[in-house]
Design a protein around this motif. Sequence first.
Motif, PDB file in Angstrom:
ATOM      1  N   LEU A 117       2.217  16.778   2.574  1.00 32.46           N
ATOM      2  CA  LEU A 117       2.019  15.329   2.581  1.00 32.46           C
ATOM      3  C   LEU A 117       3.204  14.642   1.914  1.00 32.46           C
ATOM      4  N   LYS A 118       3.809  13.714   2.625  1.00 32.47           N
ATOM      5  CA  LYS A 118       4.918  12.913   2.104  1.00 32.47           C
ATOM      6  C   LYS A 118       4.446  11.460   2.039  1.00 32.47           C
ATOM      7  N   TYR A 119       5.058  10.691   1.137  1.00 34.61           N
ATOM      8  CA  TYR A 119       4.543   9.347   0.868  1.00 34.61           C
ATOM      9  C   TYR A 119       5.639   8.281   0.975  1.00 34.61           C
ATOM     10  N   CYS A 120       5.186   7.067   1.315  1.00 30.58           N
ATOM     11  CA  CYS A 120       6.070   5.898   1.291  1.00 30.58           C
ATOM     12  C   CYS A 120       5.229   4.665   0.959  1.00 30.58           C
ATOM     13  N   THR A 121       5.904   3.618   0.552  1.00 32.51           N
ATOM     14  CA  THR A 121       5.195   2.348   0.354  1.00 32.51           C
ATOM     15  C   THR A 121       5.392   1.470   1.584  1.00 32.51           C
ATOM     16  N   TYR A 122       4.415   0.620   1.798  1.00 31.45           N
ATOM     17  CA  TYR A 122       4.492  -0.366   2.890  1.00 31.45           C
ATOM     18  C   TYR A 122       4.179  -1.724   2.280  1.00 31.45           C
ATOM     19  N   THR A 123       5.177  -2.591   2.246  1.00 34.79           N
ATOM     20  CA  THR A 123       5.025  -3.941   1.699  1.00 34.79           C
ATOM     21  C   THR A 123       5.151  -4.938   2.827  1.00 34.79           C
ATOM     22  N   CYS A 183       0.847  -1.183   0.000  1.00 38.12           N
ATOM     23  CA  CYS A 183       0.000   0.000   0.000  1.00 38.12           C
ATOM     24  C   CYS A 183       0.888   1.240   0.000  1.00 38.12           C
ATOM     25  N   VAL A 184       0.287   2.375  -0.281  1.00 42.52           N
ATOM     26  CA  VAL A 184       0.975   3.662  -0.186  1.00 42.52           C
ATOM     27  C   VAL A 184       0.454   4.390   1.043  1.00 42.52           C
ATOM     28  N   ILE A 185       1.373   4.935   1.822  1.00 38.92           N
ATOM     29  CA  ILE A 185       1.037   5.634   3.066  1.00 38.92           C
ATOM     30  C   ILE A 185       1.375   7.110   2.899  1.00 38.92           C
ATOM     31  N   SER A 186       0.485   7.969   3.364  1.00 34.31           N
ATOM     32  CA  SER A 186       0.778   9.412   3.396  1.00 34.31           C
ATOM     33  C   SER A 186       1.002   9.842   4.841  1.00 34.31           C
ATOM     34  N   VAL A 187       1.988  10.713   5.032  1.00 34.23           N
ATOM     35  CA  VAL A 187       2.309  11.246   6.357  1.00 34.23           C
ATOM     36  C   VAL A 187       2.245  12.759   6.291  1.00 34.23           C
ATOM     37  N   GLU A 188       1.495  13.368   7.182  1.00 34.39           N
ATOM     38  CA  GLU A 188       1.388  14.822   7.253  1.00 34.39           C
ATOM     39  C   GLU A 188       2.581  15.368   8.025  1.00 34.39           C
ATOM     40  N   ASP A 189       3.496  16.019   7.318  1.00 36.96           N
ATOM     41  CA  ASP A 189       4.741  16.517   7.916  1.00 36.96           C
ATOM     42  C   ASP A 189       4.506  17.893   8.530  1.00 36.96           C
ATOM     43  N   LEU A 190       4.587  17.996   9.853  1.00 35.16           N
ATOM     44  CA  LEU A 190       4.355  19.258  10.563  1.00 35.16           C
ATOM     45  C   LEU A 190       5.644  19.987  10.892  1.00 35.16           C
TER      46      LEU A 190
END
Length: 467
Positions: free
Chosen positions: A115-121, A15-22
């Motif tokens: 918003l920054k993104y990464c994959t999670y496998t 899946c692709v995960i989004s992280v809200e960078d503060l």
Amino acid sequence: MDFRQFCNGFGAMTCVISVEDLGDGRYGKIRIVDGNDAYISSIENPAPGVEMLVKKFIPNSEYTNYLTRDLNFEDYSYRAAVERKCLHSYVKPDRMPGVLFNMTFLPVAYEEGNLKYCTYTMEINFEADSKRLSNISTDIATAVLETSLKLRIGKDFKSSMAEVIKDIRELCDAEHCCILLLDHFERKCSVLCESFSDNTDLIPMENYLDDKFYDITETWKDVIAGSNCVIAKNDQDMDVVKERSPIWYESLSAARVKRIVLFPLKFGEELLGYIWAINFDPEKAPKIKETLETTTFILGSEINSYLLMDRLKILSSKDMLTGVMNRNEMNNLIDKIYAEDTNITSVGVIFTDLNGLKTVNDQQGHTAGDNLLKNAARALEEVFNTKNIFRAGGDEFTVILTNINEEKIRQDVEDLSVVSERYGVCFSIGSSFTEDNRNIKDALRIADERMYEDKKHYYELHPDKIR
């Protein structure tokens, strides 16, 4: 960006995960944006034992829609998405017993505002893979190997554990590190080992282990919340600890604890205790997690063996009904006292026989008789140390005291006579004293003879009692 199409380029569940960078290391919402068919199926058609909180995948939902908030998952997502790290972990979460997850987080070169993104496998395993467990960096492997060697080479387990906990504290660059063991039957805690940094104001854990501390440890399962550990490295993480265990958070705050690592120590599914590090270097959090995930496997096994041997020693040395020492331990002590190279000089012996036990057994039953024996042991323990009290026979108890004077023996006998009345028991008592340890067997014989004289006198005064 078409995240579904992007995820479908992966063969494993992804899946692709989004992280809200503060900014400043802080983050907001973490969402599962989209996934490939295999990932979505893992939620909507899960294998037994790996069910999520819901069985419906909704794109761009917060990850907590599917699993309980997990600080480790958040940390990996943040470091992959924001810090652009490539990360791997192989863990056994408490929320899914018997299941291990092989996880990979990779940064995605795409942003939308903050918003920054990464994959999670992920790959799900139902049996541990030793090769994956050992697939760690060289420096961590060295630390784990040193732990194993110290535990194996060391002659004394507790001394070896003291070295190990010091090494772990130094690895964490922590102010305090401790292993706390749990006795689930007695609902008590005990410190196996601990280590402090120089110039710390923290005090030993023994000062906190009152009758209520076990209740606090029961909240730690909620703090870990189904993960395999908790690593609270900043105020944002500590707020989660506060929410899940307010009473523990208050205790930590009072001790000026700002950061904490907490790992359960298990053997199989049995919880043996916990290891923690307080006020550690947050920059070392990834290394701490990776090291302790492997080290706790080893520590859990070694501690279980130690506890097993301790239980066996108790079984071989204690009388299970009364809790005092058994006849085998009495014989061992007598042999030790009689040895020529002993540092023992004077010896005092007190023989006691519980009067009226047969009457109670015959008239009230063996349960009442057992309770009378237990009360007899408690009366003896009020006057003497348990390690000096031996159940020599059915209703006979022997007390052996070393490096003592005759006046103290006489006073102890008088005290026992007074104390025994409060416990509703009556003893026939005989005592003796010798200034030469080599005369221990004569002292035993004399005390035994005097006890039987006292018992004879008792039955002369109470002819209605059954012997």
